[in-house]
Design a protein around this motif. Sequence first.
Motif, PDB file in Angstrom:
ATOM      1  N   ALA A 135       0.822  -1.208   0.000  1.00 28.13           N
ATOM      2  CA  ALA A 135       0.000   0.000   0.000  1.00 28.13           C
ATOM      3  C   ALA A 135       0.856   1.258   0.000  1.00 28.13           C
ATOM      4  CB  ALA A 135      -0.939  -0.013   1.208  1.00 28.13           C
ATOM      5  N   VAL A 136       1.941   1.246   0.758  1.00 23.23           N
ATOM      6  CA  VAL A 136       2.849   2.404   0.785  1.00 23.23           C
ATOM      7  C   VAL A 136       3.592   2.516  -0.536  1.00 23.23           C
ATOM      8  CG1 VAL A 136       4.920   3.367   1.890  1.00 23.23           C
ATOM      9  CG2 VAL A 136       3.096   2.381   3.295  1.00 23.23           C
ATOM     10  N   GLY A 137       4.011   1.369  -1.090  1.00 23.38           N
ATOM     11  CA  GLY A 137       4.709   1.358  -2.369  1.00 23.38           C
ATOM     12  C   GLY A 137       6.210   1.194  -2.197  1.00 23.38           C
ATOM     13  N   ALA A 138       6.770   0.193  -2.861  1.00 23.84           N
ATOM     14  CA  ALA A 138       8.203  -0.096  -2.726  1.00 23.84           C
ATOM     15  C   ALA A 138       9.071   1.092  -3.117  1.00 23.84           C
ATOM     16  CB  ALA A 138       8.568  -1.327  -3.570  1.00 23.84           C
ATOM     17  N   GLU A 139       8.572   1.912  -4.023  1.00 21.62           N
ATOM     18  CA  GLU A 139       9.362   3.059  -4.471  1.00 21.62           C
ATOM     19  C   GLU A 139       9.573   4.108  -3.380  1.00 21.62           C
ATOM     20  OE1 GLU A 139       5.049   3.959  -5.695  1.00 21.62           O
ATOM     21  OE2 GLU A 139       6.362   2.217  -5.390  1.00 21.62           O
ATOM     22  N   HIS A 140       8.784   4.024  -2.326  1.00 22.51           N
ATOM     23  CA  HIS A 140       8.916   4.979  -1.215  1.00 22.51           C
ATOM     24  C   HIS A 140       9.673   4.391  -0.024  1.00 22.51           C
ATOM     25  CE1 HIS A 140       6.108   7.526  -3.340  1.00 22.51           C
ATOM     26  NE2 HIS A 140       5.228   6.549  -3.374  1.00 22.51           N
ATOM     27  N   ILE A 141      10.143   3.144  -0.142  1.00 25.16           N
ATOM     28  CA  ILE A 141      10.772   2.438   0.974  1.00 25.16           C
ATOM     29  C   ILE A 141      12.186   2.040   0.578  1.00 25.16           C
ATOM     30  CG2 ILE A 141      10.618   0.453   2.540  1.00 25.16           C
ATOM     31  CD1 ILE A 141       7.584   0.377   1.816  1.00 25.16           C
ATOM     32  N   GLN A 142      13.169   2.458   1.345  1.00 26.77           N
ATOM     33  CA  GLN A 142      14.552   2.099   1.091  1.00 26.77           C
ATOM     34  C   GLN A 142      15.013   1.107   2.148  1.00 26.77           C
ATOM     35  OE1 GLN A 142      17.271   5.355   0.239  1.00 26.77           O
ATOM     36  NE2 GLN A 142      15.563   6.691  -0.340  1.00 26.77           N
ATOM     37  N   LEU A 143      15.342  -0.116   1.714  1.00 26.30           N
ATOM     38  CA  LEU A 143      15.834  -1.150   2.618  1.00 26.30           C
ATOM     39  C   LEU A 143      17.358  -1.068   2.729  1.00 26.30           C
ATOM     40  CD1 LEU A 143      13.641  -4.169   1.453  1.00 26.30           C
ATOM     41  CD2 LEU A 143      13.169  -2.529   3.286  1.00 26.30           C
ATOM     42  N   GLY A 144      17.885  -1.630   3.812  1.00 23.18           N
ATOM     43  CA  GLY A 144      19.319  -1.607   4.034  1.00 23.18           C
ATOM     44  C   GLY A 144      19.849  -0.223   4.354  1.00 23.18           C
TER      45      GLY A 144
END
Length: 399
Positions: A114-123
């Motif tokens: 729902a938030v969107g992977a493009e708005h989430i930075q892992l690591g």
Amino acid sequence: MALEIVVIGAGMGGLSAALAFQRQGHRVRVFERVEVMRPVGAAISLWPNGVKVMHRLGLGDAIERISGEMTRMRYLSHDGQLLSDFSLTPLYEAVDQRACPISRAALQQTLFDAVGAEHIQLGRHCTDYEAEDDGVTAVMADGERVRADLLVVADGTHSQLRNKLAGRPVERQYVGYVNWNVRVAADPALAPLESWDQYVGEGKRVSLMPMGTGGNQEGRQEFYCFFDVPLEAGTVSEPARYRDELTAHFDGWAPAVQALIEQFDPARMARVEIHDIEPLATLTDTRVALLGDAAHGMAPDLGQGGCQAMEDAWVLSEAVRAALEAGAETGAAIAKALAEYDEARVERVGEIVTRARKRAAMIHGDNPRETQAWYDELAREDGTGVLEGIKKTVVGGPL
């Protein structure tokens, strides 16, 4: 007015906050330390106060579809004698929402999508922040400095940013027991498919809760199961020994408990020493809000950890929305919102942390006479007392 908002942590609380602020039109970036999302724990009992927040964020129907249909609660003695059996329907009718026991992985993935992977930075690990009246800077481990109007710290129970906000080390406190949790295929030979069954005795507990399919491809119904055992802190966790450990701890318990021990998959099981943190006097700093387990890590004995994180997200986002709509300039609006967030949340979450710790002590035999009195009370329980306690927690929330 669209704000620049940075969220540290992509757990349930951080993602709920990110989604809430996105739905208001703000620009949100989420930074998560781990490189691969692996939810800790098999499932979560999402009670009506948490589900109501999910409905407000547009995810309620999706979550209800993949969660368990839990309509009864049963307590049984360690040897399988029925102590109490009652419907949860009166609670659901009173608060106009059912509970949704659900796979943690499915819930987190639903929020993530729902938030969107493009708005989430892992690591990406945030190690510090610098807060001023005109903005806040998140300092990353790789040296990058990320500027924002508001920083939401939702980096979990081990949060180091919490120490910065509190101005002192905030140590986790061992609650006194170890929890093994796992998902198994739902089977009426283990428990009724619609009932939350709990076996209690010797200061220990075994739970089987219907948690739905969790969105698994086979459409297979599962139980969320856990075993609680009071132990000293620091005992060794060896997955290869989980079955032997539990066989020894629950020797002589009911046939359903023995069957559960025989069939769970140790590779799917988590073993967790349960900790909480002391209630904090404030959850805010200049331009910074503490949220979720970072703010109020609690024992799971009231089933409210995830629900309170969701409440935090809703209250914080609504406070910001109201302050901006009142026409204040950005700094004043955020300051007002953070003050309202503190006022709304500090007492509520502190009280729940304290109640959860007291309940953990009662369930797990800190005072054997008190625990035995609870067992005796369960044998007389018609559901009224249990449901009133749950209802009190639910209706004390923002929705």
